[in-house]
Design a protein around this motif. Structure first.
Motif, mmCIF file in Angstrom:
data_model
loop_
_atom_site.group_PDB
_atom_site.id
_atom_site.type_symbol
_atom_site.label_atom_id
_atom_site.label_comp_id
_atom_site.label_asym_id
_atom_site.label_seq_id
_atom_site.Cartn_x
_atom_site.Cartn_y
_atom_site.Cartn_z
ATOM 1 N N TYR A 176 60.024 85.380 -13.680
ATOM 2 C CA TYR A 176 61.693 87.269 -13.303
ATOM 3 C C TYR A 176 61.948 87.653 -12.418
ATOM 4 N N GLU A 177 62.339 85.943 -11.098
ATOM 5 C CA GLU A 177 63.151 86.516 -9.865
ATOM 6 C C GLU A 177 64.304 85.431 -10.152
ATOM 7 N N ILE A 178 64.300 84.851 -10.911
ATOM 8 C CA ILE A 178 65.176 83.858 -10.499
ATOM 9 C C ILE A 178 66.349 83.547 -11.737
ATOM 10 N N ASP A 179 67.243 84.074 -11.002
ATOM 11 C CA ASP A 179 69.046 84.310 -11.603
ATOM 12 C C ASP A 179 69.260 82.635 -12.470
ATOM 13 N N MET A 180 68.915 82.706 -13.587
ATOM 14 C CA MET A 180 69.194 82.088 -14.178
ATOM 15 C C MET A 180 70.433 81.983 -15.452
ATOM 16 N N ARG A 181 71.540 83.034 -14.923
ATOM 17 C CA ARG A 181 72.554 82.782 -15.933
ATOM 18 C C ARG A 181 73.058 81.541 -16.035
ATOM 19 N N GLY A 182 73.338 81.039 -14.779
ATOM 20 C CA GLY A 182 73.876 79.813 -13.856
ATOM 21 C C GLY A 182 74.348 78.344 -14.769
ATOM 22 N N ALA A 183 74.718 76.471 -15.108
ATOM 23 C CA ALA A 183 74.330 76.323 -15.212
ATOM 24 C C ALA A 183 72.227 75.526 -14.766
ATOM 25 N N ALA A 184 71.655 75.441 -16.160
ATOM 26 C CA ALA A 184 69.707 75.132 -15.775
ATOM 27 C C ALA A 184 69.388 73.843 -16.252
ATOM 28 N N ALA A 185 69.233 73.142 -15.340
ATOM 29 C CA ALA A 185 67.981 72.041 -15.768
ATOM 30 C C ALA A 185 66.658 72.863 -15.833
ATOM 31 N N VAL A 186 65.607 72.957 -16.585
ATOM 32 C CA VAL A 186 64.449 73.400 -16.548
ATOM 33 C C VAL A 186 63.659 71.969 -16.782
ATOM 34 N N LEU A 187 62.230 71.776 -15.558
ATOM 35 C CA LEU A 187 60.993 70.323 -16.226
ATOM 36 C C LEU A 187 60.040 71.536 -16.200
ATOM 37 N N VAL A 188 60.127 70.849 -17.444
ATOM 38 C CA VAL A 188 58.288 70.917 -18.087
ATOM 39 C C VAL A 188 57.590 69.795 -18.241
ATOM 40 N N GLY A 189 55.997 70.131 -17.580
ATOM 41 C CA GLY A 189 55.676 69.108 -17.292
ATOM 42 C C GLY A 189 55.124 68.577 -19.142
ATOM 43 N N GLY A 190 53.743 67.571 -18.544
ATOM 44 C CA GLY A 190 52.945 66.897 -19.909
ATOM 45 C C GLY A 190 51.630 68.066 -19.640
ATOM 46 N N GLU A 191 50.993 67.675 -20.352
ATOM 47 C CA GLU A 191 49.408 68.041 -21.044
ATOM 48 C C GLU A 191 48.659 67.428 -19.898
ATOM 49 N N GLY A 192 48.150 68.352 -19.415
ATOM 50 C CA GLY A 192 47.113 68.381 -18.631
ATOM 51 C C GLY A 192 47.683 68.069 -16.902
ATOM 52 N N PRO A 193 47.913 66.423 -16.498
ATOM 53 C CA PRO A 193 48.491 67.358 -15.019
ATOM 54 C C PRO A 193 49.493 67.552 -14.692
ATOM 55 N N GLY A 194 50.613 68.108 -16.084
ATOM 56 C CA GLY A 194 51.739 69.247 -15.502
ATOM 57 C C GLY A 194 52.727 68.295 -15.122
ATOM 58 N N LEU A 195 53.995 68.280 -14.336
ATOM 59 C CA LEU A 195 54.488 67.413 -13.476
ATOM 60 C C LEU A 195 54.129 66.858 -12.029
ATOM 61 N N ASP A 196 54.649 65.332 -12.621
ATOM 62 C CA ASP A 196 54.138 64.306 -10.925
ATOM 63 C C ASP A 196 55.033 65.428 -9.872
ATOM 64 N N PRO A 197 53.936 65.178 -8.141
ATOM 65 C CA PRO A 197 54.185 65.955 -7.590
ATOM 66 C C PRO A 197 55.795 65.611 -7.306
ATOM 67 N N SER A 198 56.172 64.314 -6.925
ATOM 68 C CA SER A 198 57.652 64.011 -6.674
ATOM 69 C C SER A 198 58.574 63.990 -7.434
ATOM 70 N N VAL A 199 58.027 64.596 -8.747
ATOM 71 C CA VAL A 199 59.487 65.421 -9.425
ATOM 72 C C VAL A 199 59.562 66.530 -8.451
ATOM 73 N N VAL A 200 58.492 67.515 -8.609
ATOM 74 C CA VAL A 200 58.867 69.006 -8.100
ATOM 75 C C VAL A 200 59.332 69.446 -7.318
ATOM 76 N N GLU A 201 59.100 67.828 -5.675
ATOM 77 C CA GLU A 201 59.386 68.493 -4.003
ATOM 78 C C GLU A 201 60.649 67.987 -4.358
ATOM 79 N N GLN A 202 61.970 67.590 -5.399
ATOM 80 C CA GLN A 202 63.161 67.217 -6.123
ATOM 81 C C GLN A 202 63.704 68.270 -6.322
ATOM 82 N N ALA A 203 63.042 68.751 -7.120
ATOM 83 C CA ALA A 203 63.720 70.132 -8.233
ATOM 84 C C ALA A 203 64.308 71.087 -6.782
ATOM 85 N N ASP A 204 65.306 72.230 -7.796
ATOM 86 C CA ASP A 204 66.105 73.256 -6.206
ATOM 87 C C ASP A 204 65.131 74.470 -5.767
#
Length: 236
Positions: A176-204
């Motif tokens: 609720y502090e994030i401005d999502m009015r512009g072009a956005a891609a949202v990464l959602v991880g799988g069951e259990g482990p969620g997103l791979d840490p290397s993927v999280v590190e590359q996100a903005d």
């Protein structure tokens, strides 16, 4: 792909999905909805076979066999539609292995006005019968892409001007502090482990949905729905 049941078949006809074969159980021929569907199929030149209940039990994969099933061509992905519009909102599902969850993500994405869903990495097949049923027909309308891994999806998203947001259960900025009015891609991880840490590190940006203790995480489809609807609220 297998369209199981009258609801999915009606959605496919409405979306002009090419249907190749169909079968209807003999005991449902007098039902109004089935008569309507078979008439539409016949007008479209689809061969409709009449099956006994025993044969339909083999054709329909659900516990209580459906009254009508069909085989259809998979929608061809159109790269231009995946990032359409001046401010696309794209959900990248990374390694979501449960087809019901993936289908629910697609359904929430369409309902919340997302532009598309990208199935990345070890995701379930978005056009498998369980995912199709989980999407309640949304997968037949919403543009869906498939890519080998989340990193490749991020590169493509940035090429289209998107900021990439990684959902994490702890340690990110509040959604609720994030401005999502512009072009956005949202990464959602799988069951259990969620997103791979290397993927999280590359996100903005890392984003976290506030949760009351002792809850540690949310279902992938629930998380995707909350983020998509927050973006919809901001954009409205």
């Amino acid at each position: 792909m297998l369209l199981d049941g009258p609801h999915l078949l009606a959605d496919a006809l409405a979306a002009a999905v090419p249907i190749e074969h169909a079968a209807v159980v003999s005991t449902a021929l007098d039902r109004d909805d089935i008569r309507t569907l078979t008439a539409q199929l016949e007008r479209a030149g689809v061969d409709v076979a009449v099956a006994t209940p025993q044969v339909m039990a083999a054709l329909s994969p659900v516990r209580s066999p459906s009254t009508i099933v069909a085989l259809a061509r998979r929608p061809l992905p159109d790269a231009a539609l995946l990032y359409a519009g001046p401010a696309p909102l794209v959900v990248i599902a990374s390694d979501v292995q449960d087809p019901g969850n993936l289908g629910a993500i697609v359904r929430a994405a369409e309902a919340g006005s997302a532009t598309s869903v990208i199935a990345a990495g070890g995701c379930a097949d978005p056009f498998g019968w369980k995912a199709l049923r989980g999407s309640s027909g949304s997968a037949l309308r919403l543009p869906i892409g498939v890519t080998s891994d989340a990193a490749a999806a991020m590169v493509e998203a940035r090429r289209h001007g998107c900021l990439v947001f990684a959902t994490v259960p702890r340690g990110g900025r509040s959604l609720y502090e994030i401005d999502m009015r512009g072009a956005a891609a949202v990464l959602v991880g799988g069951e259990g482990p969620g997103l791979d840490p290397s993927v999280v590190e590359q996100a903005d940006e890392r984003i976290t949905i506030p949760m009351r203790s002792p809850v540690e995480s949310l279902n992938a489809a629930v998380a995707a729905a909350i983020v998509v609807y927050e973006a919809l609220r901001q954009r409205a």
